[in-house]
Design a protein around this motif. Structure first.
Motif, PDB file in Angstrom:
ATOM      1  N   SER A  78      60.823  49.291  43.935  1.00 43.42           N
ATOM      2  CA  SER A  78      62.058  49.406  43.155  1.00 43.42           C
ATOM      3  C   SER A  78      62.152  48.273  42.137  1.00 43.42           C
ATOM      4  N   SER A  79      61.440  47.159  42.420  1.00 46.00           N
ATOM      5  CA  SER A  79      61.433  46.057  41.452  1.00 46.00           C
ATOM      6  C   SER A  79      60.664  46.470  40.196  1.00 46.00           C
ATOM      7  N   LYS A  80      59.832  47.514  40.318  1.00 45.68           N
ATOM      8  CA  LYS A  80      59.129  48.034  39.134  1.00 45.68           C
ATOM      9  C   LYS A  80      59.925  49.156  38.483  1.00 45.68           C
ATOM     10  N   GLY A  81      61.090  49.413  39.007  1.00 45.72           N
ATOM     11  CA  GLY A  81      61.960  50.416  38.399  1.00 45.72           C
ATOM     12  C   GLY A  81      61.886  51.776  39.057  1.00 45.72           C
ATOM     13  N   GLU A  82      61.265  51.855  40.228  1.00 50.25           N
ATOM     14  CA  GLU A  82      61.198  53.166  40.888  1.00 50.25           C
ATOM     15  C   GLU A  82      62.580  53.561  41.408  1.00 50.25           C
ATOM     16  N   SER A  83      62.902  54.841  41.309  1.00 49.63           N
ATOM     17  CA  SER A  83      64.214  55.314  41.747  1.00 49.63           C
ATOM     18  C   SER A  83      64.244  55.432  43.264  1.00 49.63           C
ATOM     19  N   VAL A  84      65.455  55.469  43.789  1.00 47.36           N
ATOM     20  CA  VAL A  84      65.642  55.699  45.229  1.00 47.36           C
ATOM     21  C   VAL A  84      65.026  57.047  45.607  1.00 47.36           C
ATOM     22  N   ALA A  85      65.256  58.038  44.755  1.00 43.42           N
ATOM     23  CA  ALA A  85      64.749  59.392  45.023  1.00 43.42           C
ATOM     24  C   ALA A  85      63.228  59.373  45.233  1.00 43.42           C
ATOM     25  N   ASP A  86      62.505  58.713  44.332  1.00 42.41           N
ATOM     26  CA  ASP A  86      61.042  58.677  44.436  1.00 42.41           C
ATOM     27  C   ASP A  86      60.584  57.859  45.637  1.00 42.41           C
ATOM     28  N   THR A  87      61.226  56.711  45.839  1.00 40.92           N
ATOM     29  CA  THR A  87      60.826  55.864  46.971  1.00 40.92           C
ATOM     30  C   THR A  87      60.936  56.653  48.275  1.00 40.92           C
ATOM     31  N   VAL A  88      62.046  57.342  48.442  1.00 37.33           N
ATOM     32  CA  VAL A  88      62.299  58.076  49.679  1.00 37.33           C
ATOM     33  C   VAL A  88      61.339  59.268  49.819  1.00 37.33           C
ATOM     34  N   ALA A  89      61.070  59.936  48.710  1.00 40.31           N
ATOM     35  CA  ALA A  89      60.150  61.081  48.772  1.00 40.31           C
ATOM     36  C   ALA A  89      58.767  60.623  49.243  1.00 40.31           C
ATOM     37  N   VAL A  90      58.348  59.441  48.775  1.00 40.69           N
ATOM     38  CA  VAL A  90      57.028  58.924  49.166  1.00 40.69           C
ATOM     39  C   VAL A  90      57.041  58.433  50.613  1.00 40.69           C
ATOM     40  N   VAL A  91      58.021  57.592  50.933  1.00 44.83           N
ATOM     41  CA  VAL A  91      58.063  57.008  52.282  1.00 44.83           C
ATOM     42  C   VAL A  91      58.252  58.091  53.342  1.00 44.83           C
ATOM     43  N   GLY A  92      59.015  59.134  52.990  1.00 43.38           N
ATOM     44  CA  GLY A  92      59.233  60.233  53.926  1.00 43.38           C
ATOM     45  C   GLY A  92      57.937  60.934  54.311  1.00 43.38           C
ATOM     46  N   SER A  93      56.908  60.779  53.492  1.00 38.80           N
ATOM     47  CA  SER A  93      55.631  61.398  53.846  1.00 38.80           C
ATOM     48  C   SER A  93      54.806  60.494  54.770  1.00 38.80           C
ATOM     49  N   TYR A  94      55.259  59.253  54.967  1.00 42.26           N
ATOM     50  CA  TYR A  94      54.561  58.348  55.909  1.00 42.26           C
ATOM     51  C   TYR A  94      55.286  58.213  57.241  1.00 42.26           C
ATOM     52  N   ALA A  95      56.646  58.260  57.172  1.00 38.65           N
ATOM     53  CA  ALA A  95      57.442  57.915  58.359  1.00 38.65           C
ATOM     54  C   ALA A  95      58.172  59.145  58.897  1.00 38.65           C
ATOM     55  N   ASP A  96      58.610  59.041  60.162  1.00 33.69           N
ATOM     56  CA  ASP A  96      59.335  60.153  60.788  1.00 33.69           C
ATOM     57  C   ASP A  96      60.838  60.030  60.614  1.00 33.69           C
ATOM     58  N   ILE A  97      61.294  58.805  60.323  1.00 38.30           N
ATOM     59  CA  ILE A  97      62.729  58.561  60.171  1.00 38.30           C
ATOM     60  C   ILE A  97      62.893  57.297  59.317  1.00 38.30           C
ATOM     61  N   ILE A  98      63.972  57.255  58.544  1.00 40.93           N
ATOM     62  CA  ILE A  98      64.169  56.134  57.616  1.00 40.93           C
ATOM     63  C   ILE A  98      65.531  55.482  57.860  1.00 40.93           C
ATOM     64  N   ALA A  99      65.543  54.163  57.973  1.00 44.48           N
ATOM     65  CA  ALA A  99      66.811  53.406  57.967  1.00 44.48           C
ATOM     66  C   ALA A  99      66.855  52.674  56.635  1.00 44.48           C
ATOM     67  N   MET A 100      67.923  52.876  55.907  1.00 45.08           N
ATOM     68  CA  MET A 100      67.958  52.373  54.534  1.00 45.08           C
ATOM     69  C   MET A 100      69.190  51.516  54.257  1.00 45.08           C
ATOM     70  N   ARG A 101      68.946  50.354  53.685  1.00 48.94           N
ATOM     71  CA  ARG A 101      70.027  49.480  53.253  1.00 48.94           C
ATOM     72  C   ARG A 101      69.902  49.330  51.747  1.00 48.94           C
TER      73      ARG A 101
END
Lengths: 304, 138
Positions: A78-101
């Motif tokens: 996100s420090s490179k300007g990635e959106s929340v939407a993109d970050t979550v779409a990518v991480v969701g393909s690695y993890a089974d559940i996400i806790a987000m602050r």
């Protein structure tokens, strides 16, 4: 329950199920040690919150799962300007559940729109922090043996303190709740909390600026920190930060079985001399946070 | 005052006095090529004085915008000089990309390509709140 963004998305029955499950985990931890084996929790912390992050990570580890993630936005894309939407779409393909602050309010709602895996809101600015409220409800239930018919004092910053907004809303659904709102005039509970939750449920409430006056009536005293980051103006912060400090002297007027709670971290609003008082429940409250998060992870992952 | 009647187009009628320009602006009618007439302070039996907007030609109308600004107004669709449909409006339950959230702490201020969505929370007070941060629309 697919995600958890706002405590009010949960019914009283669902909250009761989570509390019961958390209590079972506390009593029989060995039953749960491998429940999330080979599952991964991603902790996406776009702003630092060590306590909440460690609580989530400890919860997943105690269920036999693994954790991955980042602890502040500078170490994420996100420090490179990635959106929340993109970050979550990518991480969701690695993890089974996400806790987000996230420091921005509503960011977890955006995440739910782009995620196939469950999202837990681990705090979004001054908006919601549902796992804190679940922790509070579990603590009240354990300390008092019930959630009905309690007189609960909310003290300190009731204007910006999101934990008290959510707790007031959540407690308004329990019969016989009485709320005592203790704050300086500048930091009163916003009227939308009263109009949306307290009044429609016919909950009795009183407002006061004087903690001493109401001390002897309370079953639970929920203290909050006057947070520097919620103020636009440093002068206002300095003037109000010491308004309500709980001391051993003040505790003398409290009931012998009153419960003192605090979402932590504290600065100086609860004197450390109270820590050894059996009525001080805030460290037990922090520990309870891990168990209710374990229960929530199990529910959201559909693990029996 | 005479304004040519429309053969094919839309008439937004019974607009509360003074609201026509707001509707014109929210619908971005300044950006379309068709003829548009704004009639202000026209006499009305129902509401005393009213505003009217006439749009000549086909136009994909966002009824939510008109319902949000003035749910009492009516939308008439004219084809071949005849009234073919009269749409009654109401306060929309959801507004998408009509308003922007004014809360500086809202995720909509930084997230790219995000839809700005507001939900109707109280129809008596005409209270809309941001889907994301729940701030009240101003």
């Amino acid at each position: 329950m697919k995600h958890l963004i706002d405590i009010m998305e949960l019914s009283v029955e669902e909250i009761q199920e989570l509390i019961a499950l958390a209590e079972d985990i506390m009593n029989f931890p060995e039953k749960y040690r491998e429940k999330c084996k080979y599952k991964k929790l991603a902790t996406l912390f776009f702003e630092p919150s060590t306590r909440t992050r460690l609580s989530f990570e400890a919860a997943m580890m105690e269920l036999g799962g693994n954790v991955l993630g980042f602890s502040d936005a500078n170490s994420s894309s996100s420090s490179k300007g990635e959106s929340v939407a993109d970050t979550v779409a990518v991480v969701g393909s690695y993890a089974d559940i996400i806790a987000m602050r996230h420091p921005k309010e509503g960011a977890p709602t955006v995440a739910t729109m782009h995620s196939d895996v469950p999202i837990i809101n681990a705090g979004d600015g001054g908006h919601n922090h549902p796992t804190q409220t679940l922790t509070d409800l579990l603590t009240i239930s354990l300390e008092k043996g019930k959630l009905n018919g309690l007189k609960i004092g909310l003290c300190g910053d009731l204007k910006f303190g999101r934990t008290v907004h959510s707790l007031a809303a959540a407690m308004s659904r329990y019969e016989g709740t009485e709320l005592v709102l203790i704050s300086p005039d500048e930091l009163k509970l916003p009227s939308y909390v009263k109009n949306s939750y307290i009044k429609p449920n016919n909950i009795k409430y009183t407002q006061t600026t004087n903690l001493d006056e109401v001390m002897g009536e309370l079953d639970v005293l929920y203290m909050t920190r006057v947070q520097r980051e919620r103020f636009f103006n440093e002068e206002d912060y300095l003037r109000l930060k010491d308004s309500y400090i709980l001391t051993a002297e003040k505790m003398r007027n409290a009931k012998a079985d009153m419960t003192v709670m605090h979402p932590l971290p504290r600065v100086n609003e609860i004197s450390t001399e109270i820590d050894k008082d059996k009525r001080a429940a805030y460290f037990r409250q922090a520990r309870n946070g891990k168990y209710i998060r374990m229960a929530l992870i199990l529910k959201l992952l559909g693990v029996e | 005052m005479t304004i040519d009647s429309i053969v094919n187009g839309i008439v937004i009628d019974h607009i509360a006095q003074g609201k026509a320009m707001e509707i014109y602006s929210y619908l971005s009618l300044d950006k379309i090529d068709s003829q548009v007439a704004i009639i202000k302070n026209a006499p009305s039996k129902k509401i005393g004085k009213k505003d009217i907007i006439k749009i000549d030609g086909e136009f994909a109308l966002n009824l939510d915008i008109i319902g949000f600004i003035d749910p009492e107004s009516t939308v008439n669709i004219i084809r071949d000089g005849k009234l073919v449909e009269k749409k009654k409006l109401q306060l929309p339950e959801k507004l998408t990309d009509v308003l922007k959230c004014k809360n500086p702490r809202c995720i909509t201020t930084t997230e790219q390509d995000i839809k700005h969505i507001f939900l109707l929370k109280n129809s008596e007070k005409r209270e809309y709140r941001c889907l994301y941060c729940e701030s009240r629309a101003e």
